[in-house]
Scaffold this motif. Structure first.
Motif, PDB file in Angstrom:
ATOM      1  N   ALA A  28       0.831  -1.213   0.000  1.00  0.00           N
ATOM      2  CA  ALA A  28       0.000   0.000   0.000  1.00  0.00           C
ATOM      3  C   ALA A  28       0.859   1.255   0.000  1.00  0.00           C
ATOM      4  O   ALA A  28       0.582   2.216  -0.744  1.00  0.00           O
ATOM      5  N   ASN A  29       1.904   1.281   0.815  1.00  0.00           N
ATOM      6  CA  ASN A  29       2.794   2.449   0.842  1.00  0.00           C
ATOM      7  C   ASN A  29       3.519   2.635  -0.485  1.00  0.00           C
ATOM      8  O   ASN A  29       3.687   3.757  -0.974  1.00  0.00           O
ATOM      9  N   PHE A  30       3.966   1.529  -1.083  1.00  0.00           N
ATOM     10  CA  PHE A  30       4.640   1.574  -2.378  1.00  0.00           C
ATOM     11  C   PHE A  30       3.721   2.186  -3.436  1.00  0.00           C
ATOM     12  O   PHE A  30       4.134   3.060  -4.216  1.00  0.00           O
ATOM     13  N   ILE A  31       2.469   1.726  -3.488  1.00  0.00           N
ATOM     14  CA  ILE A  31       1.509   2.235  -4.471  1.00  0.00           C
ATOM     15  C   ILE A  31       1.327   3.745  -4.299  1.00  0.00           C
ATOM     16  O   ILE A  31       1.297   4.500  -5.288  1.00  0.00           O
ATOM     17  N   HIS A  32       1.239   4.196  -3.059  1.00  0.00           N
ATOM     18  CA  HIS A  32       1.050   5.622  -2.788  1.00  0.00           C
ATOM     19  C   HIS A  32       2.313   6.426  -3.115  1.00  0.00           C
ATOM     20  O   HIS A  32       2.243   7.436  -3.835  1.00  0.00           O
ATOM     21  N   LYS A  33       3.464   5.978  -2.638  1.00  0.00           N
ATOM     22  CA  LYS A  33       4.706   6.743  -2.787  1.00  0.00           C
ATOM     23  C   LYS A  33       5.206   6.765  -4.229  1.00  0.00           C
ATOM     24  O   LYS A  33       5.806   7.749  -4.672  1.00  0.00           O
ATOM     25  N   GLU A  34       4.984   5.683  -4.951  1.00  0.00           N
ATOM     26  CA  GLU A  34       5.477   5.595  -6.332  1.00  0.00           C
ATOM     27  C   GLU A  34       4.419   5.998  -7.358  1.00  0.00           C
ATOM     28  O   GLU A  34       4.628   5.866  -8.560  1.00  0.00           O
ATOM     29  N   ASN A  35       3.268   6.477  -6.888  1.00  0.00           N
ATOM     30  CA  ASN A  35       2.190   6.955  -7.768  1.00  0.00           C
ATOM     31  C   ASN A  35       1.740   5.892  -8.780  1.00  0.00           C
ATOM     32  O   ASN A  35       1.547   6.179  -9.963  1.00  0.00           O
ATOM     33  N   ILE A  36       1.574   4.655  -8.292  1.00  0.00           N
ATOM     34  CA  ILE A  36       1.039   3.590  -9.140  1.00  0.00           C
ATOM     35  C   ILE A  36      -0.458   3.842  -9.335  1.00  0.00           C
ATOM     36  O   ILE A  36      -1.186   4.108  -8.367  1.00  0.00           O
ATOM     37  N   THR A  37      -0.927   3.780 -10.580  1.00  0.00           N
ATOM     38  CA  THR A  37      -2.317   4.148 -10.872  1.00  0.00           C
ATOM     39  C   THR A  37      -3.106   3.057 -11.593  1.00  0.00           C
ATOM     40  O   THR A  37      -4.222   3.309 -12.056  1.00  0.00           O
ATOM     41  N   ASP A  38      -2.531   1.871 -11.723  1.00  0.00           N
ATOM     42  CA  ASP A  38      -3.286   0.795 -12.387  1.00  0.00           C
ATOM     43  C   ASP A  38      -2.803  -0.553 -11.888  1.00  0.00           C
ATOM     44  O   ASP A  38      -1.787  -0.648 -11.199  1.00  0.00           O
ATOM     45  N   GLY A  39      -3.570  -1.581 -12.243  1.00  0.00           N
ATOM     46  CA  GLY A  39      -3.159  -2.934 -11.929  1.00  0.00           C
ATOM     47  C   GLY A  39      -4.023  -3.618 -10.893  1.00  0.00           C
ATOM     48  O   GLY A  39      -4.925  -3.025 -10.287  1.00  0.00           O
ATOM     49  N   ILE A  40      -3.738  -4.893 -10.701  1.00  0.00           N
ATOM     50  CA  ILE A  40      -4.518  -5.727  -9.792  1.00  0.00           C
ATOM     51  C   ILE A  40      -4.317  -5.304  -8.346  1.00  0.00           C
ATOM     52  O   ILE A  40      -5.279  -5.071  -7.607  1.00  0.00           O
ATOM     53  N   MET A  41      -3.072  -5.182  -7.923  1.00  0.00           N
ATOM     54  CA  MET A  41      -2.797  -4.807  -6.536  1.00  0.00           C
ATOM     55  C   MET A  41      -3.279  -3.391  -6.254  1.00  0.00           C
ATOM     56  O   MET A  41      -3.815  -3.109  -5.171  1.00  0.00           O
ATOM     57  N   TYR A  42      -3.113  -2.491  -7.217  1.00  0.00           N
ATOM     58  CA  TYR A  42      -3.627  -1.126  -7.069  1.00  0.00           C
ATOM     59  C   TYR A  42      -5.129  -1.144  -6.830  1.00  0.00           C
ATOM     60  O   TYR A  42      -5.644  -0.461  -5.919  1.00  0.00           O
TER      61      TYR A  42
END
Length: 362
Positions: A230-244
């Protein structure tokens, strides 16, 4: 296609075999993790035990476990959870001879009335699955509001750009209530969100990137730096995908480790039985399970999933189990491992989830 759940048929306890049956024999466990010799091992089917003259259903079951009588109810527990002194059901017959009844033919459906001899009854690459897709679409629409759908995914589910997009749509539209997978599925999905690759290959063209073999371990390293997916998705600005999509929609996921894992990611269970307990916490609520492109994780889920579920209001309903793979061996192996109620669909995951999305109009 009109969808409806198959109906549960309760045993007729007025029959002679039930009324004349003796009570089940109970013996105390001699020590932790040990059942008395001659214990009864549970199956995937509803099982009733006659105790003090009453037939009791094991309401929360799984195969290859023991039935324990405690506080007026029957509990099904793994051998590792047996405690010294537990009252364990004994006997190896299944039709009331020893106060045990395994209820195998318990759900009515139109499929019951079929010829004793007919062609193409197996599930293979020659099977037509159009009816299955229609049924699963109806099932998912029903389960969205009335059930608990658990998906079991292998890493191939994120190797194709359309498969990844389609499964994200299923999450976004409420057709996923929990996800079970391994380190690889999450790693390659997050790699795709960060770098556009899975195992170093471009998601669309499948062309390898220069030094692409670093991409998945670079991704794991960054997730570990941030402390969680969750922190990785937020900090790295991930905007798509299954885990997102799982994190965004607050859908629980269980990632179990393997001896071959790289990393692993910080959210991965490194202790086998802690991970198994977390899987079962979701599977004991599941009303539909769909495994895609992972033989081992799907068999693990199958071993923890009975053919029925007792709902909070006491209603007993069927649990539907599907396994999807390109190999006939993979879809049929689940039945060989005891999950006789599972249906196989022989196709690749991008076609499967793409067809579901089309049928669900999402």
């Amino acid at each position: 296609m009109h969808f409806r759940l198959n109906q549960y048929c309760e045993p007729n306890f007025s029959l002679d075999k039930f009324t004349n049956s003796p009570d089940a024999t109970l013996q105390h466990a001699p020590k932790d993790m040990v059942a008395p010799l001659g214990f009864h091992a549970t199956s995937i089917f509803p099982e009733y035990y006659k105790i003090n003259g009453q037939w009791l259903l094991a309401e929360d079951s799984r195969m290859d476990c023991v039935a324990i009588y405690e506080n007026g109810k029957v509990f099904v527990r793994e051998f590792r959870n047996i405690r010294c002194g537990d009252a364990i059901v004994m006997g190896r017959t299944e039709n009331c001879e020893e106060g045990i009844y395994v209820h195998t033919d318990c759900f009515t459906s139109e499929e019951k009335n079929k010829e004793a001899f007919s062609f193409r009854q197996g599930r293979s690459r020659e099977t037509g699955f159009s009816c299955d897709y229609d049924f699963i679409n109806g099932l998912l629409q029903h389960e969205k509001e009335n059930g608990y759908v658990v998906w079991v995914l292998g890493p191939a589910c994120t190797f194709d750009i359309e498969a990844r997009k389609s499964f994200s749509k299923l999450i976004e539209n409420g057709y996923v209530h929990a996800l079970l997978a391994g380190n690889a599925l999450a790693t390659h999905d997050l790699e795709a969100g960060l770098l556009g690759t899975a195992l170093g290959q471009d998601l669309y063209s499948q062309r390898p990137h220069f030094n692409g073999h670093y991409n998945h371990i670079d991704t794991i390293n960054k997730v570990n730096l941030h402390g969680s997916i969750a922190n990785f998705i937020h900090k790295e600005n991930i905007t798509d995908g299954i885990m997102y999509s799982l994190v965004k929609n607050k859908i629980p996921f269980v990632l179990n480790g393997s001896i071959r894992d790289d990393g692993p990611l910080p959210d991965v269970y490194e202790h086998t039985y802690n991970g198994q307990d977390s899987m079962r916490a979701h599977l004991r609520k599941a009303t539909t399970v769909i495994g895609m492109a992972t033989t081992l994780h799907t068999i693990a889920a199958g071993n923890m999933t009975p053919t029925y579920r007792v709902l909070p209001d006491g209603t007993i309903r069927e649990v539907y189990f599907y396994t999807v793979d390109t190999a006939e061996f993979a879809v049929n192996k689940l039945g060989d491992r005891g999950s006789l109620g599972a249906k196989g669909i022989v196709t690749n995951v991008q076609d499967f989830v793409g067809n579901l999305c089309k049928g669900l109009n999402i």
